[in-house]
Design a protein around this motif. Sequence first.
Motif, PDB file in Angstrom:
ATOM      1  N   GLN A  23       0.838  -1.212   0.000  1.00  0.00           N
ATOM      2  CA  GLN A  23       0.000   0.000   0.000  1.00  0.00           C
ATOM      3  C   GLN A  23       0.866   1.252   0.000  1.00  0.00           C
ATOM      4  O   GLN A  23       0.587   2.220  -0.712  1.00  0.00           O
ATOM      5  CB  GLN A  23      -0.899   0.001   1.233  1.00  0.00           C
ATOM      6  N   ILE A  31       0.936   4.159  -2.885  1.00  0.00           N
ATOM      7  CA  ILE A  31       0.636   5.570  -2.657  1.00  0.00           C
ATOM      8  C   ILE A  31       1.853   6.444  -2.938  1.00  0.00           C
ATOM      9  O   ILE A  31       1.732   7.565  -3.422  1.00  0.00           O
ATOM     10  CB  ILE A  31       0.085   5.746  -1.228  1.00  0.00           C
ATOM     11  N   SER A  64      -0.953   6.934   3.566  1.00  0.00           N
ATOM     12  CA  SER A  64      -1.067   5.475   3.526  1.00  0.00           C
ATOM     13  C   SER A  64      -1.341   4.922   4.917  1.00  0.00           C
ATOM     14  O   SER A  64      -2.188   4.040   5.088  1.00  0.00           O
ATOM     15  CB  SER A  64       0.203   4.857   2.947  1.00  0.00           C
TER      16      SER A  64
END
Lengths: 229, 230
Positions: A73, A77, A100
């Motif tokens: 993730q 991002i 994030s």
Amino acid sequence: MEWFANKWAIIDQLWPFLLQGLWTTFMVSIIAIFFGSTLGFTLGIFKTLQIRPLEKIINGYLHILRGSPYLVQLYIIYFVLPALDVEWLKFDSFTAAVVSLSLYTSSYVTEIVASAIFAVPTGQTEASRSVGMSKAQAYRYVILPQALKMTIPPMASVYVIVIKSTAVLSVIGIAELTRQGEVAIMRMPGDIMFIYSLIAVFYFVYCYPVLRFSKWAETRFGSVGVDLE
Amino acid sequence: MEWLQSIFNFRIVWQYWQVFAQGAFNTIWISTICLILSLIFGIFIALARRSSNPFIWRPVAGYIQAIRSTPLLIQIYLIYYGLPSILPFGNFLDEAQTGIIALTIHTTPYMGEIIRAGLESVERGQIEGGLSVGMSKKQTMTNVVLPQAVANVVPPLLGQTAILIKDTSLLSIIAVFELMGAGLRMYSETVIATETYVTTAVCYLVIYAMMLVISGVVQRKLGGSAWQKR
């Protein structure tokens, strides 16, 4: 004795440097838990409203955030969103870290808030509706106050998860505790184990009281039975 | 198709499908080994934690707290750099083996706590009931306590397994080649972030989806009290 003197010299030298890292860890985790909780509380309340499509969307959001590792993730991002060529998505590393981590936190908080609201007996809703409260009033004055109390113990555990997750931020170069330790190791490569142990102690001193608080709060406010870890 | 290719180029992803397949395979077998090891050790941890001898339960409790209060990344670093100097054969371990050791040390306390909670979740009355209808202690254990404990323990264990699979991604930092490592390799060769990281994320989500399906099947098979609550 010489060993102790030697190590003490390292601690003495690194102390301000590592404290700076701890401060960054603290700042990032506080900002992330703030935004993450705000988003999580909102989504958690929406999840309990029993509006079918909305529930589906929120569940999808939760599955995506809980099904992929935080590291991925963070990379998405930090690397993917700027590549989309949208001006306000061009994050610097600090913003990417906070965004994030907040999203990651919100997935936990949503689940906690939703299960806390579900844990309030339905009789409470029925009673408040039958004395003439609107649905919103029932939420505002009866259900949420009881539910929020129950979220305290798991929220403390979530905060520990957030603190521990900030260690991953070192890969995008945020100067938090782990990153500061790595920089220190570049300066004194002979003491790699000692410096990492020192950092572990820093994290322990930070997280352990929060975990103890969570345990205590469970006896005080009860538990909602969400397994977080 | 042109506009799609400008956003997400499947052709490049397709070139790397073998890399990702290998990575996914490694992720799965590393997590499987860690799962098995941490379950075995977790049973011992759970039993030791329930012991009344302070020389046994205190060190175990300390171990559990130490693991729970420090980040996995630091634990991985400590084991990666520390193991070669502690163990005589530490130098011969490759990254994957070191990673498995680190993840097992990390996951064992969580598994232990889940198993302990499972054992404690069976009420005393159940044991007393079993004994009072004339079962032996052993029969009570196998016919009454264990089935209930297992049913209560499986849902959180599956949740922990999902976390374990996600945790393997951190092993890419010590150069273990798993799913995240596959992504990092593709990124270092192609320098296109979108395709790389979205593909990595999708692979993890597919594994997660498989986990959900498996836990659905287990749910129907076991049907313990913990399931009915959800």
